[in-house]
Design a protein around this motif. Sequence first.
Motif, mmCIF file in Angstrom:
data_model
loop_
_atom_site.group_PDB
_atom_site.id
_atom_site.type_symbol
_atom_site.label_atom_id
_atom_site.label_comp_id
_atom_site.label_asym_id
_atom_site.label_seq_id
_atom_site.Cartn_x
_atom_site.Cartn_y
_atom_site.Cartn_z
ATOM 1 N N CYS A 123 -1.887 4.985 -7.421
ATOM 2 C CA CYS A 123 -3.055 4.557 -6.953
ATOM 3 C C CYS A 123 -2.891 4.660 -5.254
ATOM 4 O O CYS A 123 -1.996 4.483 -4.626
ATOM 5 C CB CYS A 123 -3.679 3.125 -7.536
ATOM 6 S SG CYS A 123 -2.472 1.711 -6.800
ATOM 7 N N LEU A 124 -4.080 4.214 -4.698
ATOM 8 C CA LEU A 124 -4.096 4.104 -2.963
ATOM 9 C C LEU A 124 -3.321 2.815 -2.631
ATOM 10 O O LEU A 124 -3.256 1.855 -3.493
ATOM 11 C CB LEU A 124 -5.484 4.133 -2.752
ATOM 12 C CG LEU A 124 -5.766 4.028 -1.137
ATOM 13 C CD1 LEU A 124 -5.308 5.443 -0.555
ATOM 14 C CD2 LEU A 124 -6.973 3.685 -0.781
ATOM 15 N N LYS A 130 0.687 -2.743 1.599
ATOM 16 C CA LYS A 130 -0.837 -3.028 1.670
ATOM 17 C C LYS A 130 -1.213 -3.266 0.173
ATOM 18 O O LYS A 130 -0.398 -3.037 -0.773
ATOM 19 C CB LYS A 130 -1.851 -1.679 2.036
ATOM 20 C CG LYS A 130 -1.665 -1.698 3.622
ATOM 21 C CD LYS A 130 -2.424 -0.049 3.759
ATOM 22 C CE LYS A 130 -2.149 0.151 5.295
ATOM 23 N NZ LYS A 130 -2.820 1.241 5.761
ATOM 24 N N VAL A 131 -2.497 -3.877 -0.124
ATOM 25 C CA VAL A 131 -2.791 -4.130 -1.444
ATOM 26 C C VAL A 131 -3.261 -2.974 -2.393
ATOM 27 O O VAL A 131 -4.069 -2.079 -1.704
ATOM 28 C CB VAL A 131 -4.039 -5.051 -1.309
ATOM 29 C CG1 VAL A 131 -4.455 -5.524 -2.868
ATOM 30 C CG2 VAL A 131 -3.530 -6.451 -0.786
ATOM 31 N N PRO A 132 -2.535 -2.671 -3.498
ATOM 32 C CA PRO A 132 -3.045 -1.538 -4.069
ATOM 33 C C PRO A 132 -4.437 -1.514 -4.543
ATOM 34 O O PRO A 132 -4.985 -2.490 -5.188
ATOM 35 C CB PRO A 132 -1.911 -1.625 -5.429
ATOM 36 C CG PRO A 132 -0.929 -2.580 -4.978
ATOM 37 C CD PRO A 132 -1.545 -3.356 -4.062
ATOM 38 N N ALA A 173 1.671 -2.336 -14.617
ATOM 39 C CA ALA A 173 2.408 -1.412 -13.695
ATOM 40 C C ALA A 173 1.599 -1.643 -12.529
ATOM 41 O O ALA A 173 0.991 -0.737 -11.894
ATOM 42 C CB ALA A 173 2.619 0.278 -13.910
ATOM 43 N N ALA A 174 1.606 -3.010 -12.056
ATOM 44 C CA ALA A 174 0.843 -3.601 -11.067
ATOM 45 C C ALA A 174 1.018 -2.935 -9.642
ATOM 46 O O ALA A 174 -0.061 -2.924 -8.751
ATOM 47 C CB ALA A 174 1.173 -4.951 -10.858
#
Length: 424
Positions: A123-124, A130-132, A173-174
């Motif tokens: 993911c971004l 940074k926060v996913p 898979a945080a």
Amino acid sequence: MNINKTLFLALFVLMFNFGCNKKNNTENTQSVSMTASEILGNPNYLAISYGGYRETSREIQPTIEELKEDLKILSAMGVKVLRTYNVQPKLPHASNVLKAISELKIEDPNFEMYVMLGAWIDCLNAWTDKVPNHNIESPQNEGEIKRAIALAKQYPEIVKIIAVGNEAMVKWAASYFVQPNVILKWVNHLQSLKQKGELPKDLWITSSDDFSSWGGGDPLYHTEDLNKLIKAVDYISMHTYPYHNTHYNPAFWKNPNHLKNLSDKEKIDASMLRALNFAKNQYKGVVNYMKSIGVNKPVHIGETGWATISNGLYGPDGSRATDEYKQGLYYKYIRDWTNKEEIACFFFEAFDEQWKDANNSKGSENHFGLINLKSEAKYPLWEMVDNHVFKGLTRNGKQITKTFNGDKEQMMKTVLVPNTDYPR
């Protein structure tokens, strides 16, 4: 005149037969190439997850010769299908594996090995400070897919499956998980390339993910995008880990009261049968959900395994699930079941890899291999050593020997009875 004619005919027949025999001999030495549909679930084509990393960092890549060492060992074990995980430009492991297989096939046309090529999906903001953002994919994904496509085109006789993502949809898979629509986008893209003839039509496309991500557990995952994905892939590649669930879902692991009079070994043996049944139930959960949405296609196991050392949640102060004896039982049980049912099982994994938990040498992630970093076959493979399966083969210059010097009595001293009553 008749004599000359007879001699001419005899010479013609002799030359014809020589040509046919030469052709047949050539055909017999030509390499065989199977399709994914013929390989997956075929007991003669055992599957395994493979990483050839020897060091504590993936920056130190295994050489082509080291990879060839590993491939020969795996081939001797009856393994003919490997699973790799990414094609990132700074980590050329997968492309080097394909090159090593290609060279071995040239050296020996009868050498047979195929690959399930993984393309890593994030993911971004994954793996950054940074926060996913799990609703937007990483811009790196496009390059990963392009590289997988290029390798599939370069090695069509070896790459038989492309897996879009590894545990990329499961919500635990945080650090990096994405929504199913991201995986669906890339699966559809690869399927369209097959339809256009830009990729082999018999190349199978899937995603390799936790059983729950495929609808086999929490209804939270039962979304329309998942249903579309199930319809888009050529088969479902699901993961099941009773090993990890000895901590996170320990109800099945603790010995029930009616077994309290058994010996310790009998309790351990019973626990591993429960572990097998736990994996079977997760598999059935995925199959049942797939059929509930009107789909009927193959479901194979993309990952399952059992670690042999742990100083954490699964060790002596945890669920006590970890040792070579339990790995041996699980390996036998899972292979017997999947071979009988014609389910492909990519057992995790071939060799120990110490980069996975580089700061904790006894971390369980470092010890899922069937062969350790000392080139010792763990208990599941002791019989193969006894049968000289690895004769003439070495890893890092060492012959394949047995852990514990083959002393089962010494090994059993490391084996603990399952117990979930421990401090948390």
